[in-house]
Motif scaffolding. Structure first.
Motif, PDB file in Angstrom:
ATOM      1  N   PHE A  55       0.946  -1.327   0.047  1.00  0.00           N
ATOM      2  CA  PHE A  55      -0.122  -0.101   0.048  1.00  0.00           C
ATOM      3  C   PHE A  55       0.843   1.252  -0.022  1.00  0.00           C
ATOM      4  O   PHE A  55       0.385   2.274  -0.437  1.00  0.00           O
ATOM      5  N   ARG A  56       2.090   1.197   0.425  1.00  0.00           N
ATOM      6  CA  ARG A  56       3.080   2.266   0.520  1.00  0.00           C
ATOM      7  C   ARG A  56       3.902   2.378  -0.863  1.00  0.00           C
ATOM      8  O   ARG A  56       4.105   3.495  -1.483  1.00  0.00           O
ATOM      9  N   SER A  57       4.160   0.870  -1.421  1.00  0.00           N
ATOM     10  CA  SER A  57       4.695   1.242  -2.808  1.00  0.00           C
ATOM     11  C   SER A  57       3.965   1.628  -4.008  1.00  0.00           C
ATOM     12  O   SER A  57       4.363   2.616  -4.702  1.00  0.00           O
ATOM     13  N   VAL A  58       2.514   1.460  -4.005  1.00  0.00           N
ATOM     14  CA  VAL A  58       1.643   1.848  -5.304  1.00  0.00           C
ATOM     15  C   VAL A  58       1.408   3.144  -5.100  1.00  0.00           C
ATOM     16  O   VAL A  58       1.251   3.640  -5.949  1.00  0.00           O
ATOM     17  N   ALA A  59       1.684   3.818  -3.651  1.00  0.00           N
ATOM     18  CA  ALA A  59       1.377   5.332  -3.504  1.00  0.00           C
ATOM     19  C   ALA A  59       2.771   6.187  -3.858  1.00  0.00           C
ATOM     20  O   ALA A  59       2.860   7.585  -3.593  1.00  0.00           O
ATOM     21  N   MET A  60       3.888   5.624  -4.479  1.00  0.00           N
ATOM     22  CA  MET A  60       5.048   6.438  -4.673  1.00  0.00           C
ATOM     23  C   MET A  60       5.029   7.229  -5.811  1.00  0.00           C
ATOM     24  O   MET A  60       4.142   6.934  -6.818  1.00  0.00           O
ATOM     25  N   ARG A  61       5.641   8.253  -5.928  1.00  0.00           N
ATOM     26  CA  ARG A  61       5.511   9.110  -7.042  1.00  0.00           C
ATOM     27  C   ARG A  61       6.647   9.363  -7.731  1.00  0.00           C
ATOM     28  O   ARG A  61       7.872   8.703  -7.419  1.00  0.00           O
ATOM     29  N   THR A  62       6.699   9.586  -8.928  1.00  0.00           N
ATOM     30  CA  THR A  62       7.945   9.462  -9.945  1.00  0.00           C
ATOM     31  C   THR A  62       9.040  10.442  -9.308  1.00  0.00           C
ATOM     32  O   THR A  62      10.314  10.391  -9.760  1.00  0.00           O
ATOM     33  N   SER A  63       8.570  11.597  -8.404  1.00  0.00           N
ATOM     34  CA  SER A  63       9.611  12.344  -8.131  1.00  0.00           C
ATOM     35  C   SER A  63      10.416  11.729  -6.885  1.00  0.00           C
ATOM     36  O   SER A  63      11.417  12.140  -6.479  1.00  0.00           O
ATOM     37  N   GLN A  64      10.083  10.378  -6.446  1.00  0.00           N
ATOM     38  CA  GLN A  64      10.979   9.616  -5.464  1.00  0.00           C
ATOM     39  C   GLN A  64      11.898   8.889  -6.259  1.00  0.00           C
ATOM     40  O   GLN A  64      12.613   8.121  -5.408  1.00  0.00           O
ATOM     41  N   VAL A  65      12.014   8.870  -7.644  1.00  0.00           N
ATOM     42  CA  VAL A  65      12.879   8.064  -8.259  1.00  0.00           C
ATOM     43  C   VAL A  65      14.009   9.095  -9.040  1.00  0.00           C
ATOM     44  O   VAL A  65      13.517   9.809  -9.917  1.00  0.00           O
ATOM     45  N   ILE A 124      -2.471   2.871  -8.681  1.00  0.00           N
ATOM     46  CA  ILE A 124      -3.236   1.476  -8.648  1.00  0.00           C
ATOM     47  C   ILE A 124      -3.404   1.004  -7.321  1.00  0.00           C
ATOM     48  O   ILE A 124      -2.586   1.614  -6.334  1.00  0.00           O
ATOM     49  N   ARG A 125      -4.432   0.408  -7.028  1.00  0.00           N
ATOM     50  CA  ARG A 125      -4.746  -0.113  -5.629  1.00  0.00           C
ATOM     51  C   ARG A 125      -4.023  -1.441  -5.247  1.00  0.00           C
ATOM     52  O   ARG A 125      -3.567  -2.123  -6.497  1.00  0.00           O
ATOM     53  N   ALA A 126      -3.472  -1.612  -4.187  1.00  0.00           N
ATOM     54  CA  ALA A 126      -2.908  -2.860  -3.975  1.00  0.00           C
ATOM     55  C   ALA A 126      -3.739  -4.112  -3.501  1.00  0.00           C
ATOM     56  O   ALA A 126      -3.000  -5.030  -3.192  1.00  0.00           O
ATOM     57  N   PRO A 137       0.583   4.160 -12.067  1.00  0.00           N
ATOM     58  CA  PRO A 137      -0.605   4.692 -12.108  1.00  0.00           C
ATOM     59  C   PRO A 137      -1.740   3.738 -12.329  1.00  0.00           C
ATOM     60  O   PRO A 137      -1.515   2.318 -12.629  1.00  0.00           O
ATOM     61  N   GLY A 138      -3.082   4.151 -11.888  1.00  0.00           N
ATOM     62  CA  GLY A 138      -3.985   3.288 -11.870  1.00  0.00           C
ATOM     63  C   GLY A 138      -4.882   3.538 -13.118  1.00  0.00           C
ATOM     64  O   GLY A 138      -4.663   3.831 -14.083  1.00  0.00           O
ATOM     65  N   ARG A 139      -6.012   2.706 -13.152  1.00  0.00           N
ATOM     66  CA  ARG A 139      -7.027   2.566 -14.193  1.00  0.00           C
ATOM     67  C   ARG A 139      -7.555   3.970 -14.464  1.00  0.00           C
ATOM     68  O   ARG A 139      -7.889   4.430 -15.521  1.00  0.00           O
TER      69      ARG A 139
END
Length: 607
Positions: free
Chosen positions: A467-477, A535-537, A527-529
């Protein structure tokens, strides 16, 4: 083989051999064209044969779907919307539970029993095979010339080619009937681009008349244009027919496009309708007609629709109690007007749904125990309900507080406290951990595997729950071409080669499969649908279950690995991976007893 019957035609009387009756009668081909008409199905927009006097209705497929749609599954009791099935004994199952009702059969190739066996004679699998043997035994490969699944006729330079591409190593060039250029023929004498254009012209000509309002037709044209701009080729016929139904329903419930909003769509058509047509909802969001991203009202309306669906099965005496409980939570949430200067965190819509779900389950459980009103709820029923599942005691607390303060019961209710002892029974062995690392390092082919592989590695190496991984943003990479840096909490970390390779594969696949927006414009790493959301975990655990492990095993193995490999100060786990202070101190104290004083010094006394 289909059995052909010989019977006189209903209209002209001539004896005609037909595969199956039409509308209960046998018709010759001439009378079918003269006496029957094709109406568009009101549900799926496909045409079906009917008598001229019959009103517009549903096709045979949609009528068969009506046997299980909006009915509860016999196993999980969820209301079925898609992928239902009716078994010979009359039981109805959703797509997820269908395997539990099918009889087990033995695979011809590996001998193991499985509920899902299939054949594929085109690929040379003539006997019933499980999914793994079907993939292993199938002989059809992608032709290196036309890039289509074909039987390989021979090889050139070590690559397989079909019969048409083998002589020259490429598809033969022929003049296209529309553009008259020498190009590989896709079908009907047209090249791939001209065939694509022709297919979509016919498709849109059939779909547009099914929508009543002109403004909704224009929305469908915009949606079709945006989709075809991003996906220049491919099979979009099924998805376009599906989403044409979305715009037809929008035209029925709204007067104009100015009236559209995400909240009103969910309120009038339901959250299941919006989830089923996620691509069309994403188009409306990107085009600026509705707003769903980071809109608290839209999220609240979505969960209220889910609450309305789950409370339908509650006994009549509990409906009023749940209504009062929901009103109280909503009023409590609305008390905070300025959320930027709030002193406490407002109740999230997901938390409201979780509390309502637990309250509905408790009322249903108490009704089975003989309770006929809220006054008859007692401590024994509450303890039996909580004792079945350990985590229920967290979600039921809000409802118990409501009962104590606002409802009248014969006894004061209290959620029993359960002391949870520290244990390491979920830690994987080093051999199993190494095996999983090698498995997730595989260059997967499907987008689902490419997405979940880095999420699994984040859990197995870097302590990150899904649930934390799917909420990561591209700014964190950060990717400089050689190494990838990532920030889970307060510190930037250099990714190991296995996780970096899996993350690069996913980012490349996402660039190819993104829809309605470019990769750099999307803030989410996964990203989700719905456009603008991650996306949801929820689907990660079913994917991980195929490898025989759980999320808890991955995370606990990662924590133990870092502590045993030299991390003695829990502050490192907190700053680097975002682990909670209590959890970090507990693991460091249990696994490295010499750091007990250091842990207490860093975090203060916890007791």
């Amino acid at each position: 083989m289909t059995r052909r019957i010989a019977a006189p035609c209903r209209h002209c009387g001539r004896v005609y051999a037909a595969n199956e009756p039409i509308l209960g009668y046998v018709w010759c081909k001439r009378c079918v064209k003269q006496c029957l008409v094709r109406w568009p199905c009101i549900t799926c927009t496909k045409t079906y044969l009917a008598l001229p006097a019959e009103p517009h209705g549903e096709c045979t497929g949609c009528r068969s779907i009506g046997r299980w749609r909006h009915k509860p599954c016999a196993r999980c009791q969820r209301i079925i919307q898609t992928r239902g099935q009716v078994f010979p004994d009359g039981r109805i199952s959703c797509g997820s539970c269908a395997d539990y009702f099918r009889p087990l059969r033995r695979c011809f190739y590996c001998g193991q029993e499985n509920a899902r066996l299939s054949r594929d004679r085109i690929r040379g699998v003539d006997e019933p095979a499980c999914a793994r043997c079907l993939y292993r035994e199938g002989k059809t490969r992608l032709c290196a010339g036309c890039r289509r699944p074909r039987s390989i006729a021979g090889e050139r330079d070590g690559r397989g080619y079909c019969k048409r591409c083998l002589p020259s190593g490429a598809p033969p060039l022929e003049p296209c009937r529309d553009c008259h250029q020498l190009r590989p023929i896709h079908g009907a004498g047209r090249c791939e681009d001209c065939a694509w254009i022709k297919i979509h012209e016919r498709l849109m000509a059939n779909l547009l008349p099914t929508i009543a309002s002109l403004w909704a037709r224009e929305l469908l044209r915009e949606y079709h244009q945006m989709v075809t701009n991003q996906l220049s080729h491919g099979n979009l016929s099924r998805s376009l027919r599906k989403h044409a139904i979305f715009f037809a329903h929008i035209a029925e419930h709204f007067v104009s496009r100015d009236e559209l909003s995400g909240v009103q769509i969910v309120r009038r058509l339901g959250h299941e309708f919006a989830a089923h047509h996620a691509s069309a909802m994403s188009f409306l969001t990107v085009a600026g007609y509705i707003h769903t991203h980071e809109d608290p009202d839209y999220e609240l309306e979505w969960h209220l629709s889910r609450i309305q669906a789950l409370t339908q099965a509650v006994p009549a005496w509990g409906t009023a109690v749940l209504g009062r409980f929901l009103d109280r939570m909503l009023r409590r949430r609305d008390r905070i007007s300025d959320r930027k200067v709030r002193r406490r965190i407002p109740m999230r819509p997901k938390s409201i749904e979780s509390a309502m779900r637990c309250a509905a389950d408790l009322i249903t459980f108490a009704n089975k125990q003989g309770a006929s009103s809220v006054h008859e709820l007692n401590q024994d029923m509450l303890e039996l309900y909580v004792g079945e599942v350990f985590y229920r005691r967290f979600g039921i607390r809000a409802f118990v507080r409501h009962l104590r303060k606002y409802e009248r019961t014969f006894g004061k209710l209290k959620v029993p406290d359960v002391k949870q002892h520290f244990h390491l029974k979920y830690v994987l062995t080093e051999s199993k951990r190494t095996e999983l690392l090698a498995t997730f390092d595989t260059p997967f082919e499907t987008q689902r595997d490419l997405r979940w592989a880095p999420v699994a590695l984040f859990a197995l190496i870097y302590l990150q729950p899904p649930f934390r991984s799917v909420a990561m943003r591209t700014s964190q990479v950060r990717d400089d071409g050689e190494t990838i840096q990532i920030r889970f909490a307060a510190s930037w970390l250099d990714l190991d080669p296995i996780t970096a390779a899996a993350l690069r594969r996913w980012m490349e696949a996402y660039r190819m499969h993104s829809r309605f927006h470019e990769f750099d414009d999307n803030p989410w790493l996964f990203p989700g649908r719905h456009a603008g959301n991650h996306i949801r975990a929820l689907t990660f655990n079913p994917w991980l279950r195929d490898y025989g492990v759980s999320t808890r095993q991955l995370v606990q193995t990662a924590i133990v690995s870092w502590v045993r490999r030299g991390v003695k100060n829990p502050r490192v786990l907190v700053d680097a991976f975002g682990l909670s202070k209590v959890t970090a101190a507990t693991y460091c104290e249990q696994l490295a007893m010499n750091s007990t004083e250091e842990s207490r010094y860093a975090f203060g006394k916890r007791r």
